[in-house]
Design an enzyme around this catalytic site. Sequence first.
Site, short mmCIF file in Angstrom:
data_model
loop_
_atom_site.label_atom_id
_atom_site.label_comp_id
_atom_site.label_asym_id
_atom_site.label_seq_id
_atom_site.Cartn_x
_atom_site.Cartn_y
_atom_site.Cartn_z
N ASN A 114 -37.95 44.42 -15.89
CA ASN A 114 -37.79 44.00 -17.37
C ASN A 114 -36.62 45.03 -18.01
OD1 ASN A 114 -37.75 44.12 -20.07
ND2 ASN A 114 -39.60 44.99 -20.57
N LYS A 169 -35.33 45.44 -20.67
CA LYS A 169 -35.32 45.87 -21.85
C LYS A 169 -34.06 45.88 -22.50
CE LYS A 169 -38.87 49.18 -20.49
NZ LYS A 169 -39.93 50.00 -21.01
N HIS A 186 -45.12 42.24 -25.28
CA HIS A 186 -44.74 43.47 -24.75
C HIS A 186 -45.00 44.81 -25.73
CE1 HIS A 186 -42.65 47.22 -23.08
NE2 HIS A 186 -42.68 46.59 -21.95
N GLU A 234 -43.76 47.31 -26.47
CA GLU A 234 -42.63 47.69 -27.55
C GLU A 234 -42.26 47.07 -28.57
OE1 GLU A 234 -39.79 48.46 -24.57
OE2 GLU A 234 -40.93 49.99 -23.65
N GLU A 281 -50.26 46.57 -18.80
CA GLU A 281 -49.29 47.56 -19.12
C GLU A 281 -49.93 48.55 -20.12
OE1 GLU A 281 -45.31 46.65 -17.86
OE2 GLU A 281 -45.28 46.30 -20.07
N GLY A 298 -42.68 54.00 -19.29
CA GLY A 298 -41.47 54.71 -19.50
C GLY A 298 -41.85 56.19 -19.46
N SER A 345 -44.40 52.69 -15.31
CA SER A 345 -43.88 53.55 -14.22
C SER A 345 -44.07 53.22 -13.09
CB SER A 345 -44.22 55.09 -14.68
OG SER A 345 -43.86 55.37 -15.93
C1 PEP Z 1 -42.25 47.76 -18.84
O1 PEP Z 1 -41.19 48.31 -20.04
O2 PEP Z 1 -42.81 46.78 -18.92
C2 PEP Z 1 -42.19 49.02 -18.12
C3 PEP Z 1 -43.32 48.77 -17.22
O3 PEP Z 1 -41.56 50.09 -18.27
P1 PEP Z 1 -41.49 51.34 -17.15
O4 PEP Z 1 -41.57 50.65 -15.64
O5 PEP Z 1 -39.98 51.93 -17.35
O6 PEP Z 1 -42.50 52.12 -17.16
#
Ligand code: PEP
Length: 257
Positions: free
Chosen positions: A13, A15, A99, A101, A171, A177, A217
């Site tokens: 992703n 982003k 997501h 976000e 998630e 993040g 992460s």
């Molecule tokens: C995500 O944005 O779906 C995500 C898992 O980000 P990160 O791997 O940076 O935690």
Amino acid sequence: MNRKYRKTIIAGNFKMNKLPSEIRAFAEELKTLVPRARWCETVICAPFVDLPLGMKYLKEARISVGAQNMSEHPKGAYTGEVSGEMLRDLKVKYVIIGHSERRQYFGETDLTVNEKVKAALELGLQPIVCVGESARQRELGLTEALINYQVRAALAGVTEEQIRKVVIAYEPIWAIGTGNTATAEQANEVNRTIRSIIRGLYGARTARATTILYGGSMNEKNAYELLAQPDIDGGLIGGASLVPEKFAAIINAANQE
Ligand code: PEP
């Protein structure tokens, strides 16, 4: 992972990162690092403006292309929005829906997530549906109840035929993040819960065939252990997907024998 019954997917992703002019170099570098992903499908979910070039260069590198969002509306006066039909016109395969976000910063609710999931499926796009609890919800012991609600709400009205095209991503918001990855056991436990919800809704055979990812992460160091869990069928990867060497290492962990 359980490759016998379901597909393993490693999805990046991006982003709001990577310019259209950076897509070709990324794709070419990844292709040299991962000459052939034997066991898993690799996906990059890129910003909308990157998708046309993504369809050329990522595809050449044997990477499937996804978007990060779409409108729940088919067309019309929705300034700034992008429809599922526009994604289909580009032959985009996947679209991330819900997501955290988008839920946090753009007011998406479980109901709009459900509308988007159904709109995507009607157009033949494969939704990667994100669910996950906040740190506070976990502290209060609400994880299972919340996941149960989010999964059921997202899939309300999704038919037995359509569910085969749905990918779910667990998630935890506290892991995205932050560098605080869920332990392999924590992640597997929630993924197992999601599979049992699917089993209750669609039966054992469908549950066994559903790809359920973990995201939060995931990186080149922890991927191997996470992906070795029986109910973790791949990853949704933010930060680490931006760096070809790191993303390649995660793909290689998914290709483990
Ligand atoms: C995500 O944005 O779906 C995500 C898992 O980000 P990160 O791997 O940076 O935690």
